[in-house]
Scaffold this active site. Structure first.
Site: not given
Length: 481
Positions: A253, A288
Site C-alpha cells: 500500500e 496517501c
C-alpha cells in the site's frame, strides 16, 4: 508499556519487554522535545521472533473461530476504554491534531470489530465432484488456512490504525505476526501490542520490533520462514522490497497523488471547498489519499478557487495537542524543507502561488497553487504535505485524462450529478477506488483499499487482507463402500 517522558521502553518479544541494547530517541514533531527512548531490536532478536512465530503457527492455526473473535472483540473494547491514552500517544509521536487522533482510535476500534465479524464468517465451500461416471461417491471441501508468519511494516502517519489493518486480519486468519513500526512512532504500536497480548493472543505469535532498515530488509528479503510481507510506505521502498522478496507474498500500500474532479453541474461549491480544504490539509496533508490535484470545470473555476482560499484561511494550524487545531507539523524538518523547495521550484517554473507555502520549522502554511504543469514535482510526485494544485478544464474527457496522467492510482474523487459521467469516470479512471460525491480522502476501513500502477499491489480492508493472508486448501473425500 509504562512510558514516562524521556524514559526508555523495550521492544516486545515473546510477551516480554526487552530494554537491553541501543536506544532510539523519539522526538515530538511539534517542538522536538524528547518523548522517550525505545530499544532497537537486533537481527538476532528478529531471528528469535521468527523462531517463536513458526513454533506458534500450529497453535494459532488451531484456534477456534469463536476464540479469535473473542480476542479481537476484547482488543476493540480495550481501545475504547483507553481512547485518551492512545490519542495522546498519536499526538505526541506523529504530531497529529488531537481531534484527528481520537478519530484514528475510533477507526481502529472499527477495524478490530470488523475483523471479529470476519473471523466468525471465515469459511469455505463444497465442490461437486460426481461430474463423470465412476465418481459418484466423491465430494470436495475447500477451506482457507493461514499462510504462516507475517511481517508487517507500518508508517508514521496512522501509527495505530495502519498497524491494526495488518494485525487484525492476521489474528482473524490465524497468522503469527511481527510488526516493524515506523521509527518516528514506535510507542503506539508497542502499546497496542500490550493490549493484544492481554486479550489472549499467544505471546509467541506477536512481536513488535523497532529495527534498523538493514535488518528489516533482511527479514523481508532473506528470511524464508516469513511467508507474507505487508508494507505501507513509499513507492520506491515498496517496489524495491517486492523485487527482492523471492517467493514471499507481498502486499504493497504505497503512495498516491489523489485527484478530485468538480464538474459544472455540481451546485454545492461551498461544501466542495470545505471538503477539499480538510481533505488536502488535515494532518498537514500527510496521507496517501490527501487531495493533491483538483480539476475544476472552467465555468466555475474562479468561484471554487476563491471559496477554497476563504475556507483554507479559517483552518487552525499549530500545537497538535490543542482541541481546535486542524493541521500540525510535518513529521521531520527535512520533509518541511523538501516541500518548501518543491513549491519554490514550481513557482520559478511558472506556477502561481495563491495562498500559503511559508515554512517555519516543521510547519508549512497550507499552499494553494494554480498554473502547474507536467514536470513539476508538486503535480507529478506525491507531495505528502499541505499542498494542493487547482486547475481548470474545458472538457470532461480532458479532466479524466489529466487524472490518469500520473504514475500513481490510489483513489480519485468526482463531484457531478450526471450518472453518465459517473459511469464513464468509473470505467476510465485508473485508480483503486472512485469516490463520488466526496473527495478521494474518504475511506471506510472495512472496504477493499489499495491502488494500481505505482500505488501498490493487493488490497487492504479486513476481508481482502484475510484472503491475502490465507490460502485455499482442497479436501477430496471418497465414499466408503
Amino acid at each position: 508499556m509504562k512510558m514516562r517522558p524521556g524514559s526508555q521502553t523495550g521492544f516486545l518479544l515473546c510477551g516480554k519487554e526487552w530494554s537491553d541494547g541501543e536506544a532510539l530517541e523519539v522526538r515530538s514533531p511539534w517542538d522536538q522535545g524528547l518523548i522517550g527512548k525505545v530499544t532497537i531490536a537486533k537481527r538476532a532478536d528478529a531471528r528469535e521472533a521468527v523462531n517463536h512465530a513458526v513454533a506458534s503457527l500450529r497453535r494459532t492455526r488451531a484456534l477456534p473461530r469463536w476464540k479469535r473473535r473473542e480476542i479481537l472483540e476484547d482488543i476493540a473494547a480495550s481501545l475504547i476504554t483507553q481512547k485518551d491514552r492512545f490519542a495522546n500517544l498519536i499526538v505526541a509521536e506523529a504530531g497529529k491534531p488531537l481531534r484527528l487522533a481520537r478519530t484514528e482510535v475510533d477507526r481502529a476500534v472499527l477495524t478490530f470489530k470488523t475483523a471479529a465479524e470476519e473471523a466468525a464468517r471465515l469459511g469455505g465451500e463444497t465442490v461437486p465432484l460426481d461430474l463423470t461416471e465412476g465418481n459418484e461417491n466423491r465430494w470436495g471441501l475447500v477451506q482457507r488456512f493461514p499462510v504462516g508468519p507475517i511481517l508487517a511494516i507500518t508508517p508514521f502517519n496512522f501509527p495505530l490504525n495502519l498497524v491494526a489493518h495488518k494485525v487484525a486480519p492476521a489474528i482473524a486468519a490465524g497468522c503469527p505476526i511481527l510488526v516493524k513500526p515506523s521509527p518516528q512512532t514506535p510507542f503506539t504500536a508497542l502499546a497496542l501490542g500490550e493490549v493484544i497480548l492481554k486479550a489472549g493472543w499467544p505471546e509467541e505469535a506477536l512481536a513488535v520490533l523497532p529495527l534498523e532498515n538493514t535488518d528489516t530488509a533482511w527479514l523481508a528479503e532473506k528470511e524464508d520462514r516469513i511467508k507474507l510481507v505487508s508494507f505501507t510506505g513509499s513507492a520506491k521502498v515498496g517496489w524495491d522490497l517486492k523485487a527482492h522478496s523471492g517467493r514471499k507474498r507481498v502486499l504493497l500500500e504505497l503512495g498516491g497523488n489523489a485527484a478530485l474532479i468538480i464538474h459544472s453541474d455540481y451546485r454545492d461549491l461551498d461544501g466542495a471547498a470545505e471538503w477539499t480544504a480538510h481533505a488536502a490539509f488535515s494532518h498537514a496533508g500527510q496521507s496517501c489519499i490527501s487531495v493533491q490535484r483538483v480539476f475544476v470545470d472552467k465555468s466555475i473555476f474562479q468561484t471554487f478557487l476563491w471559496k477554497l482560499v476563504e475556507v483554507t484561511g479559517k483552518l487552525v494550524a499549530g500545537d497538535p495537542s490543542h482541541e481546535a487545531t486542524d493541521l500540525g507539523p510535518l513529521i521531520r524538518p527535512g520533509e518541511a524543507e523538501r516541500i518548501e523547495s518543491w513549491i519554490k521550484e514550481a513557482v520559478a517554473a511558472g506556477a502561481r502561488l495563491i495562498e500559503g507555502g511559508e515554512r517555519k520549522g516543521n510547519m508549512i502554511t497550507p499552499a494553494i497553487l494554480t498554473g502547474s504543469k507536467t514536470g513539476m514535482k508538486i503535480r507529478d510526485e506525491e507531495v505528502f504535505g499541505p499542498v494542493v494544485v487547482v486547475e481548470p478544464y474545458t472538457d470532461f474527457e480532458e479532466a479524466l485524462a489529466e487524472v490518469n496522467h500520473s504514475r500513481f492510482g490510489l483513489q480519485a474523487g468526482l463531484l457531478t450529478r450526471d450518472a453518465g459521467r459517473i459511469l464513464t469516470a468509473y470505467r476510465e479512471l485508473e485508480v483503486g477506488a472512485l469516490i463520488v460525491g466526496d473527495t478521494p480522502a474518504w475511506r471506510l476501513d472495512p472496504m477493499p483499499y489499495g491502488g494500481v500502477k505505482d500505488s501498490g499491489l493487493g488490497r487492504e480492508g479486513i476481508r481482502s487482507a484475510i484472503e491475502e493472508m490465507t490460502e485455499p486448501r482442497m479436501l477430496v473425500m471418497t465414499g466408503m463402500s
